[in-house]
Design a protein around this motif. Structure first.
Motif, PDB file in Angstrom:
ATOM      1  N   ALA A 148     -18.083   4.995  17.698  1.00 38.45           N
ATOM      2  CA  ALA A 148     -18.151   3.577  18.051  1.00 38.45           C
ATOM      3  C   ALA A 148     -16.754   3.002  18.271  1.00 38.45           C
ATOM      4  O   ALA A 148     -16.531   2.212  19.199  1.00 38.45           O
ATOM      5  CB  ALA A 148     -18.872   2.798  16.953  1.00 38.45           C
TER       6      ALA A 148
ATOM      7  N   HIS B 102     -15.033   1.487  22.016  1.00 35.16           N
ATOM      8  CA  HIS B 102     -14.391   0.205  22.337  1.00 35.16           C
ATOM      9  C   HIS B 102     -13.661   0.281  23.675  1.00 35.16           C
ATOM     10  O   HIS B 102     -13.687  -0.667  24.468  1.00 35.16           O
ATOM     11  CB  HIS B 102     -13.409  -0.156  21.214  1.00 35.16           C
ATOM     12  CG  HIS B 102     -12.658  -1.432  21.442  1.00 35.16           C
ATOM     13  ND1 HIS B 102     -13.054  -2.640  20.894  1.00 35.16           N
ATOM     14  CD2 HIS B 102     -11.533  -1.699  22.164  1.00 35.16           C
ATOM     15  CE1 HIS B 102     -12.209  -3.582  21.261  1.00 35.16           C
ATOM     16  NE2 HIS B 102     -11.278  -3.038  22.027  1.00 35.16           N
TER      17      HIS B 102
ATOM     18  N   VAL C 210     -20.379  -8.652  24.157  1.00 33.03           N
ATOM     19  CA  VAL C 210     -21.217  -7.453  24.073  1.00 33.03           C
ATOM     20  C   VAL C 210     -20.491  -6.357  23.307  1.00 33.03           C
ATOM     21  O   VAL C 210     -21.067  -5.688  22.440  1.00 33.03           O
ATOM     22  CB  VAL C 210     -21.599  -6.959  25.485  1.00 33.03           C
ATOM     23  CG1 VAL C 210     -22.325  -5.623  25.405  1.00 33.03           C
ATOM     24  CG2 VAL C 210     -22.471  -7.992  26.187  1.00 33.03           C
ATOM     25  N   ARG C 211     -19.209  -6.170  23.605  1.00 37.06           N
ATOM     26  CA  ARG C 211     -18.417  -5.144  22.921  1.00 37.06           C
ATOM     27  C   ARG C 211     -18.322  -5.425  21.424  1.00 37.06           C
ATOM     28  O   ARG C 211     -18.476  -4.524  20.599  1.00 37.06           O
ATOM     29  CB  ARG C 211     -17.015  -5.091  23.539  1.00 37.06           C
ATOM     30  CG  ARG C 211     -16.065  -4.101  22.866  1.00 37.06           C
ATOM     31  CD  ARG C 211     -14.748  -4.028  23.611  1.00 37.06           C
ATOM     32  NE  ARG C 211     -14.090  -5.326  23.705  1.00 37.06           N
ATOM     33  CZ  ARG C 211     -13.023  -5.560  24.462  1.00 37.06           C
ATOM     34  NH1 ARG C 211     -12.511  -4.597  25.200  1.00 37.06           N
ATOM     35  NH2 ARG C 211     -12.472  -6.758  24.491  1.00 37.06           N
TER      36      ARG C 211
ATOM     37  N   LEU D 293     -20.370  -7.157  19.507  1.00 35.56           N
ATOM     38  CA  LEU D 293     -21.652  -7.064  18.811  1.00 35.56           C
ATOM     39  C   LEU D 293     -22.279  -5.674  18.877  1.00 35.56           C
ATOM     40  O   LEU D 293     -23.322  -5.445  18.261  1.00 35.56           O
ATOM     41  CB  LEU D 293     -22.624  -8.097  19.387  1.00 35.56           C
ATOM     42  CG  LEU D 293     -22.230  -9.563  19.165  1.00 35.56           C
ATOM     43  CD1 LEU D 293     -23.216 -10.493  19.854  1.00 35.56           C
ATOM     44  CD2 LEU D 293     -22.130  -9.886  17.678  1.00 35.56           C
ATOM     45  N   THR D 294     -21.666  -4.768  19.623  1.00 39.41           N
ATOM     46  CA  THR D 294     -22.195  -3.399  19.698  1.00 39.41           C
ATOM     47  C   THR D 294     -21.237  -2.425  19.012  1.00 39.41           C
ATOM     48  O   THR D 294     -21.387  -2.136  17.830  1.00 39.41           O
ATOM     49  CB  THR D 294     -22.450  -2.988  21.161  1.00 39.41           C
ATOM     50  OG1 THR D 294     -21.249  -3.183  21.940  1.00 39.41           O
ATOM     51  CG2 THR D 294     -23.584  -3.802  21.763  1.00 39.41           C
ATOM     52  N   VAL D 295     -20.233  -1.948  19.727  1.00 37.60           N
ATOM     53  CA  VAL D 295     -19.387  -0.884  19.173  1.00 37.60           C
ATOM     54  C   VAL D 295     -18.520  -1.359  18.008  1.00 37.60           C
ATOM     55  O   VAL D 295     -18.347  -0.636  17.014  1.00 37.60           O
ATOM     56  CB  VAL D 295     -18.512  -0.252  20.275  1.00 37.60           C
ATOM     57  CG1 VAL D 295     -19.374   0.515  21.256  1.00 37.60           C
ATOM     58  CG2 VAL D 295     -17.676  -1.302  20.998  1.00 37.60           C
TER      59      VAL D 295
ATOM     60  N   CYS E  62     -20.868  -1.932  15.095  1.00 44.97           N
ATOM     61  CA  CYS E  62     -21.419  -0.633  14.701  1.00 44.97           C
ATOM     62  C   CYS E  62     -20.397   0.170  13.903  1.00 44.97           C
ATOM     63  O   CYS E  62     -20.732   0.769  12.872  1.00 44.97           O
ATOM     64  CB  CYS E  62     -21.852   0.140  15.940  1.00 44.97           C
ATOM     65  SG  CYS E  62     -22.461   1.807  15.595  1.00 44.97           S
TER      66      CYS E  62
END
Length: 208
Positions: free
Chosen positions: A136, A140, A185-186, A188-190, A193
């Motif tokens: 993760a 990024h 988006v970045r 809240l995701t990678v 995570c």
């Protein structure tokens, strides 16, 4: 004591040093996630009009807002001010923020690699969490192409002192809005995570 061999050299870590190594990816990812949140917080401020009638504003002004606080803002003046301020602010922000992002992500990446490859003994069930967290953290950088267009246009606007033509998305506010969209988006995701994975991994490794 934990021992490993690198290029024929023996490296030994004391228990406190090994614990610090186990914690380092979590600390790095915490810094990265916090950094990302503050980037979102500051950049989105350019996308909204001032909240001059909010409870917080009334409190800060001791409940006595000026009569102009209730007037409709002059949108043309605000737009003109943003067109000047945003490119200047963003270029300065990017010159410093870029290196802190790389530094924090570097701490996360390299210390997680050290845990996984050099000192895997003792990771147990936490190892898989470190591996996913590492993936993760590296992920990024896969978002870089998504933000480079808006970043380049903001630099261009700052240097030239005028909006750049380009499919109707050349003005500074639109560039920031585009950057924020990818960044959110970045984050809240990678970024999130990685932080969750290392948090779980650390708990699994350090809990007796």
């Amino acid at each position: 004591m934990a021992t490993t061999t690198i290029l024929g050299l023996t490296l030994t870590l004391s228990p406190p040093a090994l614990t610090a190594l186990r914690l380092a990816p979590l600390l790095g990812s915490t810094g990265s996630l916090t950094h990302a949140y503050m980037e979102w917080l500051t950049t989105t401020s350019f996308l909204h009009t001032p909240r001059t009638t909010s409870t917080l504003t009334l409190t800060m002004t001791q409940g006595k807002p000026s009569p102009s606080a209730t007037l409709v803002p002059n949108k043309d003046q605000i737009a003109a001010a943003k067109a000047i301020v945003i490119p200047i602010w963003f270029v300065n922000f990017f010159h410093t923020g870029l290196y802190s992002v790389i530094g924090l992500n570097g701490i996360t990446t390299y210390t997680s690699l050290a845990n996984i490859l050099l000192f895997p003994t003792g990771l147990g069930l936490g190892k898989s969490w470190y591996v996913v967290g590492l993936a993760a953290a590296v992920g990024h950088y896969f978002f870089v192409p998504g933000v480079m267009g808006s970043v380049a246009r903001l630099f261009d606007i700052c240097v030239k002192g005028q909006a750049v033509e380009g499919e109707g998305r050349g003005d500074a506010v639109d560039c920031v809005r585009e950057w924020v969209g990818v960044h959110k988006v970045r984050m809240l995701t990678v970024d999130l995570c990685a932080w969750v994975c290392f948090a779980v991994g650390v708990v699994r490794v350090l809990t007796p």
